[in-house]
Design an enzyme around this catalytic site. Structure first.
Site, mmCIF file in Angstrom:
data_model
loop_
_atom_site.group_PDB
_atom_site.id
_atom_site.type_symbol
_atom_site.label_atom_id
_atom_site.label_comp_id
_atom_site.label_asym_id
_atom_site.label_seq_id
_atom_site.Cartn_x
_atom_site.Cartn_y
_atom_site.Cartn_z
ATOM 1 N N LYS A 55 40.982 60.755 58.833
ATOM 2 C CA LYS A 55 41.857 60.829 60.015
ATOM 3 C C LYS A 55 41.443 62.000 60.907
ATOM 4 O O LYS A 55 41.406 61.878 62.133
ATOM 5 C CB LYS A 55 43.324 60.941 59.572
ATOM 6 C CG LYS A 55 43.846 59.630 58.974
ATOM 7 C CD LYS A 55 45.191 59.757 58.271
ATOM 8 C CE LYS A 55 45.545 58.417 57.617
ATOM 9 N NZ LYS A 55 46.783 58.444 56.832
ATOM 10 N N GLN A 80 51.024 62.859 55.036
ATOM 11 C CA GLN A 80 50.327 61.901 54.168
ATOM 12 C C GLN A 80 51.179 61.579 52.940
ATOM 13 O O GLN A 80 51.688 62.476 52.277
ATOM 14 C CB GLN A 80 48.962 62.482 53.760
ATOM 15 C CG GLN A 80 48.081 61.521 52.991
ATOM 16 C CD GLN A 80 47.646 60.305 53.809
ATOM 17 O OE1 GLN A 80 47.499 60.369 55.021
ATOM 18 N NE2 GLN A 80 47.439 59.189 53.151
ATOM 19 N N ASP A 132 52.898 57.361 62.569
ATOM 20 C CA ASP A 132 52.844 56.367 61.492
ATOM 21 C C ASP A 132 53.840 55.228 61.718
ATOM 22 O O ASP A 132 53.765 54.194 61.051
ATOM 23 C CB ASP A 132 53.222 57.022 60.154
ATOM 24 C CG ASP A 132 52.019 57.570 59.401
ATOM 25 O OD1 ASP A 132 50.988 56.891 59.375
ATOM 26 O OD2 ASP A 132 52.151 58.664 58.817
HETATM 27 N N1 GUN Z 1 49.502 56.700 52.546
HETATM 28 C C1 GUN Z 1 48.910 55.479 52.481
HETATM 29 N N2 GUN Z 1 48.838 54.932 53.730
HETATM 30 C C2 GUN Z 1 49.400 55.825 54.572
HETATM 31 C C3 GUN Z 1 49.598 55.838 55.985
HETATM 32 O O1 GUN Z 1 49.273 54.905 56.727
HETATM 33 N N3 GUN Z 1 50.199 56.966 56.474
HETATM 34 C C4 GUN Z 1 50.595 58.004 55.690
HETATM 35 N N4 GUN Z 1 51.195 59.049 56.282
HETATM 36 N N5 GUN Z 1 50.418 58.010 54.377
HETATM 37 C C5 GUN Z 1 49.818 56.934 53.827
#
Ligand code: GUN
Length: 250
Positions: A19, A63, A86
């Site tokens: 990311k 996350q 998100d």
């Molecule tokens: N953990 C697994 N997929 C995601 C996601 O798309 N966003 C976040 N913040 N955590 C995750």
């Protein structure tokens, strides 16, 4: 964008690095907040509050999963919905249900974009989603429904899973079990989307679909790695840009 990671989960570390790299590629400033495993709920909430108030941060991503002693729901509830790139906050989830959203959840939206790119129509199709998580399964079903698919959500208590999957024109696997979808669960010519990020018996990265045995039955199939994963990141970048625009009235 502020990316918050708590603890030492190796998969989360890889996702967060990807990311951050994508932010760099897009020319976005990103700040990483790597907190130790023993971080308290109060400390994490205090960080989220600080990031909500920072004018030079437009997107906040915490996350998941968080270490077990932390309450992810309360953390998400405390993110400013306008910075919730998100689309996990209840306000954004509600807007998605109503079909009037600012942000789409990254993985389901990435899947829809892939379907559009290959001109795969959803309208009138039987769409089966295996998995009912808040991150993928539920919003995935909603986005397919918005495009007039006939949607079935399957989960661990579903009876006749194999038979239901075999009715799917579009099958989305988001179960979290390596090679769970086998060839006998797939209709000839189906479109198979694999959201899994699993490890096989040799520790090798694989998806929820038994790719080698399923690939010849379907018209389209996404690989793991290199299928849905990069689409998730590209939607996250789109959401971040949108968040910056909305917050600056652009
Ligand atoms: N953990 C697994 N997929 C995601 C996601 O798309 N966003 C976040 N913040 N955590 C995750």
């Amino acid at each position: 964008m502020a990316v918050v990671i708590v603890g030492n989960d190796p998969a989360s570390r890889v996702y967060v690095n990807n990311k951050k790299k994508a932010c760099e590629y897009c020319g976005f400033k990103s700040e990483e907040y790597a907190l130790p495993e023993e971080t308290t709920q109060e400390e994490l909430l205090a960080l989220v509050k600080k990031l909500n108030e920072k004018d030079d941060i437009h997107g906040i991503l915490v996350q998941l999963p968080l270490p077990k002693h932390l309450d992810d729901k309360e953390v998400i509830d405390n993110i400013n919905p306008l910075k919730d790139v998100d689309a996990f906050h209840a306000v954004n989830v509600g807007k998605i249900m109503l079909g009037e959203y600012d942000f789409l959840p990254c993985t389901p939206s990435g899947v829809m974009e892939m379907l559009h790119a290959y001109d795969i129509k959803v309208e009138g199709k039987n769409c089966v989603v295996i998995g009912r998580s808040n991150i993928v399964g539920k919003p995935m079903a909603m986005l397919l429904l918005h495009e007039n698919g006939t949607v079935t959500i399957c989960h661990s208590r579903t009876k006749n899973l194999k038979e239901i999957c075999r009715t799917a024109d579009i099958l989305v696997a988001a179960v979290g079990k390596p090679k769970f979808v086998t060839a006998d669960m797939v209709k000839d010519g189906a479109v198979v989307i694999d959201v899994g990020m699993d490890r096989d018996e040799n520790g090798k990265l694989c998806g929820d679909v038994d790719f080698e045995n399923v690939k010849d039955k379907c018209s389209f199939i996404t690989p793991v790695p290199g299928g849905v994963g990069p689409m998730t990141i590209s939607t996250l970048m789109k959401n971040t840009l949108k968040a910056a625009k909305v917050q600056n009235n652009l």
